[in-house]
Design a protein around this motif. Sequence first.
Motif, short mmCIF file in Angstrom:
data_model
loop_
_atom_site.label_atom_id
_atom_site.label_comp_id
_atom_site.label_asym_id
_atom_site.label_seq_id
_atom_site.Cartn_x
_atom_site.Cartn_y
_atom_site.Cartn_z
N THR A 426 -13.73 3.75 -7.77
CA THR A 426 -12.51 4.54 -7.73
C THR A 426 -11.91 4.74 -9.11
N GLY A 427 -11.00 5.71 -9.21
CA GLY A 427 -10.27 5.93 -10.44
C GLY A 427 -9.40 4.76 -10.83
N ALA A 428 -8.99 3.96 -9.83
CA ALA A 428 -8.17 2.79 -10.14
C ALA A 428 -8.91 1.82 -11.05
N ALA A 429 -10.20 1.60 -10.79
CA ALA A 429 -10.98 0.70 -11.64
C ALA A 429 -11.07 1.23 -13.06
N ILE A 430 -11.18 2.55 -13.20
CA ILE A 430 -11.25 3.15 -14.53
C ILE A 430 -9.93 2.97 -15.26
N SER A 431 -8.83 3.29 -14.60
CA SER A 431 -7.52 3.21 -15.28
C SER A 431 -7.14 1.78 -15.62
N LEU A 432 -7.61 0.83 -14.84
CA LEU A 432 -7.30 -0.58 -15.10
C LEU A 432 -8.32 -1.23 -16.03
N VAL A 434 -11.40 -2.21 -15.30
CA VAL A 434 -12.03 -3.31 -14.58
C VAL A 434 -13.52 -3.00 -14.40
N ALA A 435 -14.37 -3.95 -14.78
CA ALA A 435 -15.81 -3.78 -14.61
C ALA A 435 -16.18 -3.75 -13.13
N PRO A 436 -17.28 -3.07 -12.76
CA PRO A 436 -17.63 -2.95 -11.34
C PRO A 436 -17.73 -4.28 -10.60
N LEU A 437 -18.30 -5.30 -11.21
CA LEU A 437 -18.45 -6.58 -10.50
C LEU A 437 -17.11 -7.27 -10.26
N ASP A 438 -16.09 -6.89 -11.03
CA ASP A 438 -14.78 -7.55 -10.89
C ASP A 438 -13.80 -6.75 -10.04
N ALA A 439 -14.17 -5.53 -9.67
CA ALA A 439 -13.25 -4.64 -8.96
C ALA A 439 -13.30 -4.91 -7.46
N ARG A 440 -12.78 -6.06 -7.07
CA ARG A 440 -12.84 -6.47 -5.67
C ARG A 440 -11.49 -7.02 -5.25
N LEU A 441 -11.14 -6.75 -4.00
CA LEU A 441 -9.89 -7.25 -3.42
C LEU A 441 -10.21 -7.95 -2.10
N PHE A 442 -9.42 -8.98 -1.78
CA PHE A 442 -9.61 -9.74 -0.55
C PHE A 442 -8.26 -9.92 0.12
N MET A 443 -8.20 -9.60 1.40
CA MET A 443 -6.99 -9.83 2.19
C MET A 443 -7.22 -10.98 3.15
N VAL A 444 -6.24 -11.87 3.22
CA VAL A 444 -6.22 -12.93 4.23
C VAL A 444 -4.90 -12.80 4.98
N VAL A 445 -4.97 -12.71 6.31
CA VAL A 445 -3.76 -12.60 7.11
C VAL A 445 -3.79 -13.65 8.20
N ASP A 446 -2.64 -14.27 8.45
CA ASP A 446 -2.52 -15.20 9.58
C ASP A 446 -1.39 -14.71 10.47
N GLU A 447 -0.83 -15.57 11.29
CA GLU A 447 0.18 -15.13 12.23
C GLU A 447 1.41 -14.55 11.54
N ARG A 448 1.69 -15.03 10.32
CA ARG A 448 2.92 -14.60 9.65
C ARG A 448 2.69 -13.97 8.29
N TRP A 449 1.73 -14.46 7.54
CA TRP A 449 1.62 -14.10 6.13
C TRP A 449 0.39 -13.25 5.86
N LYS A 450 0.54 -12.34 4.91
CA LYS A 450 -0.59 -11.55 4.42
C LYS A 450 -0.69 -11.76 2.90
N TYR A 451 -1.88 -12.17 2.48
CA TYR A 451 -2.14 -12.51 1.07
C TYR A 451 -3.28 -11.64 0.57
N ILE A 452 -3.11 -11.08 -0.63
CA ILE A 452 -4.17 -10.27 -1.24
C ILE A 452 -4.55 -10.90 -2.57
N HIS A 453 -5.83 -11.31 -2.64
CA HIS A 453 -6.38 -11.88 -3.87
C HIS A 453 -7.00 -10.75 -4.68
N ALA A 454 -6.56 -10.62 -5.95
CA ALA A 454 -7.02 -9.55 -6.83
C ALA A 454 -7.55 -10.18 -8.11
N PRO A 455 -8.85 -10.44 -8.21
CA PRO A 455 -9.39 -11.11 -9.40
C PRO A 455 -8.94 -10.41 -10.69
#
Length: 548
Positions: A426-432, A434-455
């Motif tokens: 995406t263009g987001a990786a270019i503007s930031l 970020v190398a292709p291997l590092d351009a990853r996001l992870f979402m963890v959600v439970d009953e109450r909380w949503k967390y996004i890990h952005a290396p």
Amino acid sequence: MARNILFIMCDQLRWDYLSCTGHPTIRTPNIDALAARGVRFSRAYAQSTICGSSRMSFYTGRYVDSHGAAWNNFPLKVGEMTLGDYLRPLGRQTVLVGKTHMAADTEGMARLGIDPNSLIGTRVAECGFDPYERDDGLHGSGPAGRYDPKPVRYNDYLRDLGYAGDDGWDDWANAGEDEHGNLLSGWLLRNSTRPARVAEEHSETPYMTRRAMEFIEQAGEAPWCLHLSYIKPHWPCIAPAPYHAMYGPADVPPPVRSEAERAQPHPIYQAFLNSRVSRAFSRDEVRDAVIPAYMGLITQIDDQIGVLMRFLESQGRLDDTMIVFTSDHGDYLGDHWMGEKDLFHEPSVRLPLIVVDPSPAADATRGSVCDALVEAIDLVPTFVEACGGTPQPHRLEGRPLQPWLHGQAPASWRRHAISEYDYSATGAAISLGVAPLDARLFMVVDERWKYIHAPGFRPMLFDLAEDPHELHDLGADPAHQAQCERMYLALAQWGLRQSQRTAISDERIAAMRGASVRKGILLGFWDESELPDELLHEKWRGAREALR
């Protein structure tokens, strides 16, 4: 046990754009009727918010990190088992009508000598399905040619009906015209208010419904799993009459967004805010033009599901067919100042999911709503179990939904749902930067909380109990550091799962324990006197007697 499975998927349908999920104005009586006959899962999540990677998780029963097809046109590697590989041994034809967005691993097929024109080659290249009609519905054309150069049966269908030209998808089904007869592209957002040039009965959704019915009729008494995969309400957002005018701006809920979101945004969120599509959908005139057409396309799908249900009833198949209705992901539609589906807010990552189990065991749950955390990867093991098989946990990372369908809450269930997004293309990786291997996001959600890990960046965090619309990112707030650490630990535990040992089951491993010593691999014994009788080969008995 279900005789047949009808697996219906829409493309880019938000979970909350059905009347049974609370939309205040949309009319979806036939989908609502499915919910009344089955279980609606209120907290179902996609494994990714991009078409290709999400669908590969639906079809493999595995997380994106496991199957590796992390974005559109990233090939699904040869060797990944898919729905057909699990269901054919259970006696079910596994057939596709519509979209998969799967890219074949042609290099892997060539390396292994798999002929793409053979039966196995076709299935490897078609995500495990027998393609009754494969159509990803992306047939735009421009000065450099067509986006998808392969022949399109739907174009042939339109041409045979008398629609002029060889590009009916782009010129008729997804185009309008002005008062002077000029062709207007359905890709251009202001044209969403106009009717598509094609007659409604010849548009994509009724066409695919008819193709599905043709397959069912042709199948006769042979059991099947049919994946009916509609391209709509995915863009281009232009609907045929009368659906183009069925809704207006007054039917569109106000956008869920606040100026505070744009005050000090997370860098990745900011990068997606800067995209052309997000800037467009931040404008009210765009939402007022596009969303009524989006809603019209959904009601058209609903009407066609009504046609399909009446057909199943006429064929005597309504009471022995498991029916699943879902979507591959959602769409922001201007919520959070965004368009498309590039991050993990609920409009993007949450799925509509209805499962109608025809078995008597499911009678007690009909019309109910289940709030358990459910993932897209749960469908393959659900289908396997519905067909009388046993899901293979060393391959399938989801869990069958039968306990919830049969009113028997399992003793243990997942406490977190996971979604992943590879933004390397995406263009987001270019503007930031970020190398292709590092351009990853992870979402963890439970009953109450949503967390996004952005290396490489700080995390994002939302409190879904106090802030259900996700307007306040708490990821940079020191007061919520402990919550971030707790959710990161859940992500780390997920990352340590066994996901690549797919060629051998736990049962086979258990049976191997002690097998080598019983076959003469005697490590650590001093002499024959230490060998128990069951390990003493007849030829060594003399040596043991001599020791005595």
